[in-house]
Scaffold this motif. Sequence first.
Motif, PDB file in Angstrom:
ATOM      1  N   GLY A   1      16.495  12.921   6.341  1.00 14.60           N
ATOM      2  CA  GLY A   1      17.483  12.180   5.573  1.00 14.60           C
ATOM      3  C   GLY A   1      17.094  10.761   5.237  1.00 14.60           C
ATOM      4  N   THR A   2      15.887  10.356   5.587  1.00  9.84           N
ATOM      5  CA  THR A   2      15.425   8.991   5.288  1.00  9.84           C
ATOM      6  C   THR A   2      15.379   8.778   3.786  1.00  9.84           C
ATOM      7  N   PRO A   3      16.013   7.720   3.277  1.00  6.90           N
ATOM      8  CA  PRO A   3      15.945   7.469   1.837  1.00  6.90           C
ATOM      9  C   PRO A   3      14.505   7.316   1.363  1.00  6.90           C
ATOM     10  N   LEU A   4      14.194   7.903   0.241  1.00  5.98           N
ATOM     11  CA  LEU A   4      12.856   7.784  -0.323  1.00  5.98           C
ATOM     12  C   LEU A   4      12.502   6.318  -0.544  1.00  5.98           C
ATOM     13  N   ALA A   5      13.475   5.519  -0.946  1.00  2.50           N
ATOM     14  CA  ALA A   5      13.225   4.097  -1.182  1.00  2.50           C
ATOM     15  C   ALA A   5      12.750   3.394   0.086  1.00  2.50           C
ATOM     16  N   GLU A   6      13.284   3.784   1.240  1.00  3.12           N
ATOM     17  CA  GLU A   6      12.866   3.189   2.506  1.00  3.12           C
ATOM     18  C   GLU A   6      11.420   3.559   2.820  1.00  3.12           C
ATOM     19  N   VAL A   7      11.068   4.811   2.577  1.00  2.00           N
ATOM     20  CA  VAL A   7       9.688   5.252   2.794  1.00  2.00           C
ATOM     21  C   VAL A   7       8.740   4.494   1.882  1.00  2.00           C
ATOM     22  N   GLU A   8       9.087   4.386   0.606  1.00  2.00           N
ATOM     23  CA  GLU A   8       8.200   3.736  -0.354  1.00  2.00           C
ATOM     24  C   GLU A   8       8.075   2.244  -0.072  1.00  2.00           C
TER      25      GLU A   8
ATOM     26  N   ALA B   1       4.612   0.387   0.582  1.00  2.00           N
ATOM     27  CA  ALA B   1       4.209  -0.716  -0.291  1.00  2.00           C
ATOM     28  C   ALA B   1       3.841  -1.960   0.501  1.00  2.00           C
ATOM     29  N   ALA B   2       4.538  -2.179   1.617  1.00  2.07           N
ATOM     30  CA  ALA B   2       4.243  -3.352   2.452  1.00  2.07           C
ATOM     31  C   ALA B   2       2.835  -3.295   3.023  1.00  2.07           C
ATOM     32  N   ASN B   3       2.252  -2.095   3.053  1.00  4.20           N
ATOM     33  CA  ASN B   3       0.891  -1.918   3.554  1.00  4.20           C
ATOM     34  C   ASN B   3      -0.070  -1.486   2.456  1.00  4.20           C
ATOM     35  N   GLY B   4       0.341  -1.680   1.201  1.00  3.20           N
ATOM     36  CA  GLY B   4      -0.540  -1.344   0.089  1.00  3.20           C
ATOM     37  C   GLY B   4      -0.816   0.133  -0.046  1.00  3.20           C
ATOM     38  N   GLN B   5       0.169   0.975   0.337  1.00  7.00           N
ATOM     39  CA  GLN B   5      -0.016   2.419   0.264  1.00  7.00           C
ATOM     40  C   GLN B   5       1.099   3.065  -0.553  1.00  7.00           C
ATOM     41  N   MET B   6       0.948   4.354  -0.816  1.00  5.86           N
ATOM     42  CA  MET B   6       1.893   5.045  -1.696  1.00  5.86           C
ATOM     43  C   MET B   6       1.895   6.546  -1.428  1.00  5.86           C
ATOM     44  N   LEU B   7       2.904   7.224  -1.997  1.00  4.16           N
ATOM     45  CA  LEU B   7       2.913   8.679  -2.088  1.00  4.16           C
ATOM     46  C   LEU B   7       2.142   9.021  -3.357  1.00  4.16           C
ATOM     47  N   SER B   8       0.999   9.610  -3.205  1.00  2.00           N
ATOM     48  CA  SER B   8       0.097   9.786  -4.349  1.00  2.00           C
ATOM     49  C   SER B   8       0.645  10.747  -5.393  1.00  2.00           C
ATOM     50  N   PHE B   9       1.579  11.622  -5.003  1.00  2.00           N
ATOM     51  CA  PHE B   9       2.064  12.645  -5.926  1.00  2.00           C
ATOM     52  C   PHE B   9       3.244  12.164  -6.783  1.00  2.00           C
ATOM     53  N   GLU B  10       3.622  10.899  -6.689  1.00  2.00           N
ATOM     54  CA  GLU B  10       4.608  10.279  -7.581  1.00  2.00           C
ATOM     55  C   GLU B  10       5.905  11.094  -7.723  1.00  2.00           C
ATOM     56  N   PRO B  11       6.691  11.243  -6.661  1.00  2.00           N
ATOM     57  CA  PRO B  11       7.886  12.094  -6.767  1.00  2.00           C
ATOM     58  C   PRO B  11       8.866  11.607  -7.827  1.00  2.00           C
ATOM     59  N   MET B  12       9.341  12.542  -8.610  1.00  2.00           N
ATOM     60  CA  MET B  12      10.300  12.266  -9.675  1.00  2.00           C
ATOM     61  C   MET B  12      11.657  11.915  -9.100  1.00  2.00           C
TER      62      MET B  12
ATOM     63  N   THR C   1      23.430  11.906 -11.590  1.00  2.00           N
ATOM     64  CA  THR C   1      23.946  11.878 -10.222  1.00  2.00           C
ATOM     65  C   THR C   1      23.753  10.490  -9.617  1.00  2.00           C
ATOM     66  N   THR C   2      24.418  10.277  -8.490  1.00  2.00           N
ATOM     67  CA  THR C   2      24.268   9.020  -7.755  1.00  2.00           C
ATOM     68  C   THR C   2      23.722   9.334  -6.369  1.00  2.00           C
ATOM     69  N   GLY C   3      23.794   8.375  -5.468  1.00  2.00           N
ATOM     70  CA  GLY C   3      23.260   8.604  -4.135  1.00  2.00           C
ATOM     71  C   GLY C   3      21.792   8.219  -4.071  1.00  2.00           C
ATOM     72  N   GLU C   4      21.177   8.509  -2.932  1.00  2.00           N
ATOM     73  CA  GLU C   4      19.787   8.142  -2.692  1.00  2.00           C
ATOM     74  C   GLU C   4      18.940   9.390  -2.435  1.00  2.00           C
ATOM     75  N   PRO C   5      17.854   9.572  -3.180  1.00  2.00           N
ATOM     76  CA  PRO C   5      16.936  10.675  -2.869  1.00  2.00           C
ATOM     77  C   PRO C   5      16.393  10.517  -1.449  1.00  2.00           C
ATOM     78  N   THR C   6      16.220  11.623  -0.764  1.00  2.00           N
ATOM     79  CA  THR C   6      15.699  11.594   0.602  1.00  2.00           C
ATOM     80  C   THR C   6      14.299  12.189   0.649  1.00  2.00           C
ATOM     81  N   ILE C   7      13.541  11.794   1.671  1.00  2.00           N
ATOM     82  CA  ILE C   7      12.180  12.305   1.792  1.00  2.00           C
ATOM     83  C   ILE C   7      12.193  13.805   2.087  1.00  2.00           C
TER      84      ILE C   7
END
Length: 403
Positions: A71-78, A82-93, A101-107
Amino acid sequence: MIVHFEPASEEGIASVVRSAAAERVTLAIVGGGTRSGLGNPVRADRTLSTRRLAGIVAYHPAEMTMSALAGTPLAEVEAALAANGQMLSFEPMDHRPIFGTTGEPTIGGVFAANVSGPRRYVAGAARDNLLGVRFVNGRGELIKAGGRVMKNVTGLDLVKLMAGSYGTLGILTEVTFKVLPVPPAAATVVVSGLNDAEAAAVMAEAMAQPVEVSGAAHLPESVRGRFIDGALPEGAATVLRLEGLAASVEMRAEKLVAALSRFGSRSQLDAGQAKALWAEIRNVKPYADGTARPLWRVSVAPSAGHQLVAALRLQTGVDAFYDWQGGLVWLRMEAEAEAELVRRYVGALGGGHATLVRADGEARARAPAFEPQAPAVAQLSERVRATLDPARIFNPGRLAAVA
């Protein structure tokens, strides 16, 4: 009134599942609720959300891996990456724009739906970046992939199986995945004025060059003006992204521009425009139009994408643009979903996968949202589902076990 559960622990989720299995009631599994319009309608007795099961469990930047509760928000993961210069390479839509819709996408939702973006054809899908999972099966048992032998599924890769299962096999509670460094520089070359067939040839030519293209999309004139506030050059835009060290990117961009000299007018976007453009391609901005007009996500051979669109235009009203070197076609139908027609043409052009991403409730109930499986695959999927969710309590109505 539908009962809604939001457990804050794996045991809490398992307890809800055990009760549901004992009572023979069904559960709609949701994360942040941002993809509620995706797939065939789920008709369940109760709703179970993983939203409160949140937090980054472990992050090892040097090893380029992270573990997070589902349930971790995707924004929190990203943000942590980002704080460590890293990313999810597959660029989730982000599906919120096209669904409204509203709400927060989860990992967990990202991996449950196997969500990927423009870099997918070189970096792999979400599934390819998933290293491990914990999930609750339909008996209310907590399973760790690789740590328990499951009857009738021995030898299957449960990690890959759970990615893209859309909550039909189990409830993801924790995911472990690999991450990559953010490229220090990027360039986007634009070739203007090509028709769809010409753009397919240009993208194929670009991919054949030793320049490591990490994004290749074609935006026909019908959609070009809806990207980056109409700032793209006049005419249809074929866009090609290069990433890496600054000196390398500059050199490769020069090589690419020279290699495409016989094609249309060529230009480059500045860094800000390019970043915004690829985010808008990822999130299908032209069709985030506040409507429920049918929207298809079709994966075919790159050489077949433009042929599919041309064939459909002879039969029905359709608008389209292309990602993944033309192998991913976003189709918006002007009226009916035309599921039989779309899938017939996909089959005639060598096969692929056609997913009805968005439509009104009636259309979603009438046609299979996911590509129908071959009989042997469908039989195997049913056996797997019967093992993991024997009472069929998870997401009833979903017509795909694995997508």
